[in-house]
Design an enzyme around this catalytic site. Structure first.
Site, PDB file in Angstrom:
ATOM      1  N   SER A  24       0.844  -1.194   0.000  1.00  0.00           N
ATOM      2  CA  SER A  24       0.000   0.000   0.000  1.00  0.00           C
ATOM      3  C   SER A  24       0.878   1.242   0.000  1.00  0.00           C
ATOM      4  CB  SER A  24      -0.883  -0.025   1.255  1.00  0.00           C
ATOM      5  OG  SER A  24      -1.707   1.114   1.288  1.00  0.00           O
ATOM      6  N   ALA A  25       0.590   2.183  -0.910  1.00  0.00           N
ATOM      7  CA  ALA A  25       1.463   3.353  -1.069  1.00  0.00           C
ATOM      8  C   ALA A  25       1.577   4.185   0.209  1.00  0.00           C
ATOM      9  CB  ALA A  25       0.957   4.223  -2.228  1.00  0.00           C
ATOM     10  N   THR A  66     -10.792   2.323 -14.241  1.00  0.00           N
ATOM     11  CA  THR A  66      -9.784   3.246 -14.784  1.00  0.00           C
ATOM     12  C   THR A  66      -8.671   3.438 -13.768  1.00  0.00           C
ATOM     13  OG1 THR A  66     -11.463   4.363 -16.097  1.00  0.00           O
ATOM     14  CG2 THR A  66      -9.451   5.609 -15.641  1.00  0.00           C
ATOM     15  N   CYS A 124      -9.177   1.943  24.265  1.00  0.00           N
ATOM     16  CA  CYS A 124      -9.712   3.302  24.155  1.00  0.00           C
ATOM     17  C   CYS A 124      -9.268   4.025  22.890  1.00  0.00           C
ATOM     18  CB  CYS A 124      -9.332   4.125  25.370  1.00  0.00           C
ATOM     19  SG  CYS A 124      -7.569   4.353  25.536  1.00  0.00           S
TER      20      CYS A 124
HETATM   21  C1  PLP Z   1      -2.348  -0.588   6.755  1.00  0.00           C
HETATM   22  C2  PLP Z   1      -2.384  -2.050   6.613  1.00  0.00           C
HETATM   23  C3  PLP Z   1      -3.362  -2.686   5.830  1.00  0.00           C
HETATM   24  C4  PLP Z   1      -4.461  -1.909   5.139  1.00  0.00           C
HETATM   25  O1  PLP Z   1      -3.938  -1.149   4.088  1.00  0.00           O
HETATM   26  P1  PLP Z   1      -4.820  -0.017   3.370  1.00  0.00           P
HETATM   27  O2  PLP Z   1      -4.019   0.324   2.159  1.00  0.00           O
HETATM   28  O3  PLP Z   1      -4.880   1.111   4.345  1.00  0.00           O
HETATM   29  O4  PLP Z   1      -6.141  -0.588   3.045  1.00  0.00           O
HETATM   30  C5  PLP Z   1      -3.309  -4.055   5.717  1.00  0.00           C
HETATM   31  N1  PLP Z   1      -2.364  -4.773   6.326  1.00  0.00           N
HETATM   32  C6  PLP Z   1      -1.404  -4.215   7.071  1.00  0.00           C
HETATM   33  C7  PLP Z   1      -0.368  -5.071   7.718  1.00  0.00           C
HETATM   34  C8  PLP Z   1      -1.385  -2.835   7.250  1.00  0.00           C
HETATM   35  O5  PLP Z   1      -0.444  -2.291   8.007  1.00  0.00           O
END
Ligand code: PLP
Length: 405
Positions: free
Chosen positions: A201-202, A242, A328
């Site tokens: 994930s970027a 897209t 919390c």
């Molecule tokens: C942040 C995270 C995700 C989710 O990624 P998103 O791009 O925010 O949907 C999944 N797995 C791990 C281990 C993460 O740290």
């Protein structure tokens, strides 16, 4: 120094200025649709996407053809697990994962359970690790998928991916790993590490939010997935829609920077992490390290503080932006499922804090945060009768507490 100091780099990271700069033209002048084959606007966009594919593949030892763009890891996880389950469901309906996985993995597996799949949720060891032996013991003839994360987002523990992958290949089971916290932070090579599918994930690697990639192996074995998004057949039919060209350009640049700077960055982060741990543990006793002392990410430090109340501690250190295993800070009322799976008691889970060391973390910030933690833990322990008893040498486990009438 600007407060609150950001130390929540496992939750998200700021966009690196070099990434932002690379993205900007694709919002304005070069706005084409990468799927437009008939004119230069489309070709320019497609070229940019191809370059990003190359940069992403290079970071993890893949081929550009094996990269599928997504909106992030949650989507990548859904596509990987549901896509495999649907494609290979006739062969078997058993999936192996771990209790310490991200919610996106656990919830996707629970969704499949409702559809007739069987899921084994392995319990990790006390450091959060799952071994190849654990997986071997859970494998069945009808196992089609093993889903285990590369590195844990709460405690930073790194799983023995290469061994687990080798086992899966030997048994002909597909191996998916959630690489969100690992790829770009530690050396990852899908070939050497025997990975079949991996997501990233970027926004966890100094790129923009809402874009990610899924690596899907093309040979030895060729992995096929049932698309979860139908439409124009983009991304080799695995993910229609897209393409988010500016986001993809940013992800590509983010990967390129991670690859170039990985070694130096990991070394710097590990030094700051160890410095922080040293500062805190040299001043405070009864501090527990959550996670593995060696097999862990260089940029993550998760500590629990005995004999302090978690919520009071968090309030006391509000000049530092961190996450906690305490209920919390999360939407649910349960303490962290990860710490629970590691048998960390509720008291320690409630006082756990995750410190993330990022690309922009300075030594000065680490010292400020450590000092604040030390002051607050000391202050809270001064008010704790339990801590006083422990200081007097009383073993709390032998104390006969008076029942209330
Ligand atoms: C942040 C995270 C995700 C989710 O990624 P998103 O791009 O925010 O949907 C999944 N797995 C791990 C281990 C993460 O740290």
């Amino acid at each position: 120094m600007k407060t609150p100091i950001y130390m929540d780099y496992q939750a998200t990271t700021p966009v690196d200025p070099r990434v932002l700069e690379a993205m900007l033209p694709y919002f304005s002048d070069t706005f084409g649709n990468a799927a437009s084959r008939n004119h230069a606007y489309g070709w320019t966009a497609e070229e940019a996407v191809d370059k990003a594919r190359q940069q992403i593949a290079s970071l993890m030892g893949a081929s550009p053809k094996e990269i599928v763009f997504t909106s992030g890891s949650t989507e990548g996880i859904n596509l990987a697990i549901k896509g495999v389950a649907e494609m290979y469901g006739a062969k078997g309906k058993h999936i192996i994962t771990s209790q310490a996985e991200h919610k996106a993995v656990l919830d996707t597996c629970m969704h499949l359970e409702k559809q007739g799949y069987e899921v084994t949720y392995l319990k990790p060891d006390k450091t959060g690790r799952t071994t190849a032996e654990d997986v071997a013991a859970a494998l069945r003839d009808d196992t089609i998928l093993v889903a285990l994360m590369w590195a844990n987002n709460e405690v930073g523990t790194v799983n023995p991916i290469r061994e687990i992958g080798a086992l899966c290949h030997e048994k002909g089971v597909i191996f998916f790993t959630d690489g969100t916290q690992a790829i770009g932070k530690i050396p990852c090579d899908v070939e050497a590490d025997n990975v079949d599918i991996a997501c990233l994930s970027a926004h966890k690697i100094y790129g923009p939010k809402g874009v990610g990639a899924l690596y899907v192996r093309r040979r030895k074995p060729r992995v096929r997935l049932v698309a979860q998004m139908d439409g124009g057949g983009h991304e080799r039919g695995m993910r229609s829609g897209t393409l988010n060209v500016p986001g993809i350009v940013g992800l590509g640049k983010a990967c390129e920077l991670c690859e170039q700077e990985l070694e130096a960055e990991a070394k710097r982060a590990a030094e700051l992490r160890d410095y922080m741990q040293e500062l805190i543990t040299s001043e405070l006793d009864h501090v527990h390290l959550n996670g593995h002392p060696e097999h862990r990410l260089p940029n993550c430090l998760n500590l629990s503080f005995n004999y302090v109340e978690g919520e009071s501690l968090l309030m006391g250190i509000s000049d530092v932006a961190v996450s906690s295993g305490s209920a919390c800070t999360s939407a649910s009322l349960e303490p962290s499922h990860v710490l629970r799976s590691m048998d960390v008691g509720d008291d320690l889970a409630h006082s756990s804090i995750r410190f993330g060391i990022g690309r922009f973390t300075t030594k000065e910030e680490v010292e400020f945060a450590a000092k604040l933690v030390i002051e607050n833990v000391k202050r809270l322990r001064e008010m704790s009768p339990l801590y006083e008893m422990v200081q007097e040498g009383i073993d709390l486990s032998t104390v006969q507490w008076q029942a209330e009438h």
